[in-house]
Motif scaffolding. Structure first.
Motif, mmCIF file in Angstrom:
data_model
loop_
_atom_site.group_PDB
_atom_site.id
_atom_site.type_symbol
_atom_site.label_atom_id
_atom_site.label_comp_id
_atom_site.label_asym_id
_atom_site.label_seq_id
_atom_site.Cartn_x
_atom_site.Cartn_y
_atom_site.Cartn_z
ATOM 1 N N THR A 158 -4.581 10.373 -0.618
ATOM 2 C CA THR A 158 -4.597 9.068 0.035
ATOM 3 C C THR A 158 -5.626 8.180 -0.645
ATOM 4 O O THR A 158 -6.727 8.625 -0.954
ATOM 5 C CB THR A 158 -4.926 9.213 1.529
ATOM 6 N N GLU A 218 -2.955 3.905 1.441
ATOM 7 C CA GLU A 218 -1.714 4.302 0.777
ATOM 8 C C GLU A 218 -1.778 5.782 0.425
ATOM 9 O O GLU A 218 -2.749 6.248 -0.165
ATOM 10 C CB GLU A 218 -1.523 3.486 -0.503
ATOM 11 N N THR A 219 -0.747 6.504 0.814
ATOM 12 C CA THR A 219 -0.657 7.921 0.509
ATOM 13 C C THR A 219 0.384 8.117 -0.589
ATOM 14 O O THR A 219 1.502 7.596 -0.491
ATOM 15 C CB THR A 219 -0.275 8.727 1.773
ATOM 16 N N GLU A 220 0.000 8.855 -1.625
ATOM 17 C CA GLU A 220 0.914 9.116 -2.729
ATOM 18 C C GLU A 220 2.119 9.913 -2.238
ATOM 19 O O GLU A 220 1.986 10.752 -1.340
ATOM 20 C CB GLU A 220 0.228 9.925 -3.820
ATOM 21 N N GLN A 274 -6.034 -1.568 3.853
ATOM 22 C CA GLN A 274 -4.842 -0.925 3.303
ATOM 23 C C GLN A 274 -5.129 0.543 3.026
ATOM 24 O O GLN A 274 -6.171 0.890 2.486
ATOM 25 C CB GLN A 274 -4.440 -1.628 2.010
#
Length: 147
Positions: free
Chosen positions: A55, A33-35, A31
């Motif tokens: 990220t 995830e980029t803010e 996984q």
């Protein structure tokens, strides 16, 4: 155009620093995830501006049946006894998802990983299940590369 069947999740290998340490029953944490930062501009009601932040990479969780091969346990114990500031080497690795013919279908590389958590099996006298352990690896990046 030919249709292709989805890949099956049970067919995978894990390699760390060139050694296939397969035999895992589960690998999770693939996984990234980029803010996202939202900004509402005054007088603009149709939409909000979206900006990219940092990220985050979720730790990889590797579960396997216990065997005499205890390389992951030893690696974790190096971290416990010496710490990262004492020259413990972070390690790179690769996760291979295989197709039905056991050819590489998808490949993910992770960078500069080290184990921060090791969980042993639940031991019960009334069970004949396989003894499982898990190790969690934090890392500094995950990318998918061509198979």
């Amino acid at each position: 155009m030919a249709s292709s069947d989805p890949y099956q999740v049970f067919n995978f290998l894990i390699e760390i620093e060139g050694l296939v340490i397969g035999g895992f029953s589960e690998c999770s944490g693939l996984q990234v995830e980029t803010e996202l930062f939202e900004y509402r501009e005054g007088g603009l009601n149709e939409y909000m501006h979206n900006f990219v932040g940092s990220t985050k990479y979720t730790p990889l969780v590797l579960k396997h049946g216990l065997t005499s091969n205890d390389g992951l346990w030893k690696w974790h114990q190096e971290i416990v006894s010496q710490g990262l500031n004492q020259g413990i080497k972070r390690r790179n690795g690769t996760i291979y998802l295989l197709d039905q013919q056991r050819n590489m279908a998808k490949v993910w590389n992770f960078k500069q990983a080290f184990p921060y958590k090791w969980t042993g099996p639940e031991l019960r006298a009334d069970s004949s299940e396989v003894a499982f352990a898990s190790v969690e690896l934090v890392h500094r990046g995950l990318n998918q590369v061509p198979a």
